[in-house]
Scaffold this motif. Structure first.
Motif, short mmCIF file in Angstrom:
data_model
loop_
_atom_site.label_atom_id
_atom_site.label_comp_id
_atom_site.label_asym_id
_atom_site.label_seq_id
_atom_site.Cartn_x
_atom_site.Cartn_y
_atom_site.Cartn_z
N TYR A 178 1.09 5.33 0.20
CA TYR A 178 0.27 6.42 0.72
C TYR A 178 0.55 7.74 0.02
O TYR A 178 1.69 8.03 -0.34
N THR A 179 -0.47 8.53 -0.13
CA THR A 179 -0.37 9.86 -0.73
C THR A 179 0.21 10.82 0.32
O THR A 179 -0.25 10.82 1.47
N THR B 266 0.87 -1.18 0.00
CA THR B 266 0.00 0.00 0.00
C THR B 266 0.91 1.22 0.00
O THR B 266 1.75 1.37 0.88
N ARG C 227 -1.68 12.44 3.43
CA ARG C 227 -2.78 11.57 3.83
C ARG C 227 -2.27 10.26 4.41
O ARG C 227 -3.01 9.30 4.57
N ALA C 228 -0.98 10.21 4.69
CA ALA C 228 -0.34 8.99 5.17
C ALA C 228 -0.47 8.87 6.69
O ALA C 228 -0.52 9.87 7.40
#
Length: 68
Positions: A25-26, A23, A29-30
Motif C-alpha cells: 500500500y502507498t 499487495t 492511502r493504506a
C-alpha cells in the motif's frame, strides 16, 4: 474463537508452498488496522497484505511499542 495475532512465517524461494500474493500500500492511502496492545487499541496503517495459499491473510504493520 481466539483472535490473537500470530506472527506469520516468512515465505522463501524453494519452499514447497506457492508464493503468497502480496499487495503493498502507498503511504496515506493504506487501510487501517486496530491492534490490541497492552490494554489499548491503537490504529496503524497497513504496509502490506499477504494472501497465503492456505487461505490465511497476513497484514504487515509497523507498531511502535515505545511509551511516553
Amino acid at each position: 474463537m481466539d483472535r490473537s495475532a500470530v506472527e506469520a512465517s516468512p515465505w522463501r524461494a524453494g519452499m514447497r508452498v506457492p508464493e503468497p500474493e502480496v499487495t503493498v500500500y502507498t503511504p496515506g492511502r493504506a487501510p487501517l488496522l486496530r491492534v490490541l496492545w497492552e490494554g489499548t487499541q491503537p490504529v496503524y496503517s497497513v504496509i502490506a497484505r499477504q494472501d497465503l495459499a492456505d487461505g490465511c491473510t497476513a497484514y504487515q504493520v509497523e507498531v511502535s511499542t515505545a511509551s511516553g
